[in-house]
Design an enzyme around this catalytic site. Sequence first.
Site, PDB file in Angstrom:
ATOM      1  N   TYR A 114     -52.301 -54.119 -25.866  1.00  0.00           N
ATOM      2  CA  TYR A 114     -52.589 -55.444 -25.315  1.00  0.00           C
ATOM      3  C   TYR A 114     -53.552 -55.308 -24.152  1.00  0.00           C
ATOM      4  CZ  TYR A 114     -51.942 -59.672 -22.512  1.00  0.00           C
ATOM      5  OH  TYR A 114     -52.165 -60.804 -21.781  1.00  0.00           O
ATOM      6  N   LEU A 162     -55.154 -45.244 -23.892  1.00  0.00           N
ATOM      7  CA  LEU A 162     -56.458 -44.628 -24.108  1.00  0.00           C
ATOM      8  C   LEU A 162     -56.803 -44.623 -25.589  1.00  0.00           C
ATOM      9  CD1 LEU A 162     -58.884 -42.869 -23.167  1.00  0.00           C
ATOM     10  CD2 LEU A 162     -57.362 -40.894 -23.288  1.00  0.00           C
ATOM     11  N   GLY A 189     -62.312 -46.857 -24.484  1.00  0.00           N
ATOM     12  CA  GLY A 189     -61.914 -46.199 -23.247  1.00  0.00           C
ATOM     13  C   GLY A 189     -60.462 -46.387 -22.874  1.00  0.00           C
ATOM     14  N   LEU A 190     -60.216 -46.735 -21.590  1.00  0.00           N
ATOM     15  CA  LEU A 190     -58.854 -46.800 -21.075  1.00  0.00           C
ATOM     16  C   LEU A 190     -58.480 -48.218 -20.667  1.00  0.00           C
ATOM     17  CD1 LEU A 190     -58.786 -47.214 -17.723  1.00  0.00           C
ATOM     18  CD2 LEU A 190     -59.503 -44.838 -17.752  1.00  0.00           C
ATOM     19  N   ALA A 191     -57.165 -48.447 -20.633  1.00  0.00           N
ATOM     20  CA  ALA A 191     -56.599 -49.706 -20.144  1.00  0.00           C
ATOM     21  C   ALA A 191     -55.474 -49.345 -19.178  1.00  0.00           C
ATOM     22  CB  ALA A 191     -56.074 -50.551 -21.303  1.00  0.00           C
ATOM     23  N   CYS A 251     -48.856 -48.958 -28.716  1.00  0.00           N
ATOM     24  CA  CYS A 251     -49.412 -47.685 -29.189  1.00  0.00           C
ATOM     25  C   CYS A 251     -48.617 -47.120 -30.360  1.00  0.00           C
ATOM     26  CB  CYS A 251     -49.496 -46.664 -28.056  1.00  0.00           C
ATOM     27  SG  CYS A 251     -50.368 -47.285 -26.604  1.00  0.00           S
TER      28      CYS A 251
END
Length: 231
Positions: free
Chosen positions: A86, A148, A160-162, A178
């Site tokens: 999310y 990630l 990329g990342l959250a 995930c």
Amino acid sequence: MSEHLSEHSNATAELVIRQLGRQAYEPVWHAMQAFTDARDEHQPDELWVVEHEPVFTQGQAGKEEHLLAPGDIPVVKVDRGGQVTYHGPGQLVVYFLLDIRRRKLGVRQLVNQIENTIVSVLAEYNIDAAARCDAPGVYVGDDKICSLGLRIRRGCSFHGLAFNIDMDLSPFLRINPCGYAGLKMIQSKSLGGPQSFAEAADKVTSEFAQRLSYTTITQQAGLNLDYVKAS
């Protein structure tokens, strides 16, 4: 300076940090694809810093069973690795648009550098975080604070990342984050880490730039896709 830096010193040592503000997910995703397809060996690497409107994104291997009850939040199937996650206001999203072939950087090395960036930032606030070899991202104990997912195309990375900073975490209850049922998602503000999107963005981008030895850093605002040819 390493050998690969000297080969393409200007492009390899330069990093553009692009501040996008709050944006819908899909236009930024398509812009990442266009950037990656259009770039050449002289294009500097970029980090895109963005806060997204609420959206669930489902990776290439994503299984429908992990979407429990998305409700009114849209689901977008995307071309990154991983399952479903999310994105929403109060979450720091950083996209890594890097020429990893030029930098002679393996995918696992890049993942490690991104994860260790978050671990190091949280360590500044005396938060003991760690990565896991079996599940990408960053965890505090058994709880996840940063997700990630990457895609590599033409020797270049995107996605990329959250990093959860100060957000409504309840939408994570509508999915198996995930792909893990019962995984608890947590956020920085509750742990005494970075308290705002801006604070976290500054810490994360600075730490990552230092780790990859970028020597020229330029801050820009908004997307600049003038070089992308119309398809």
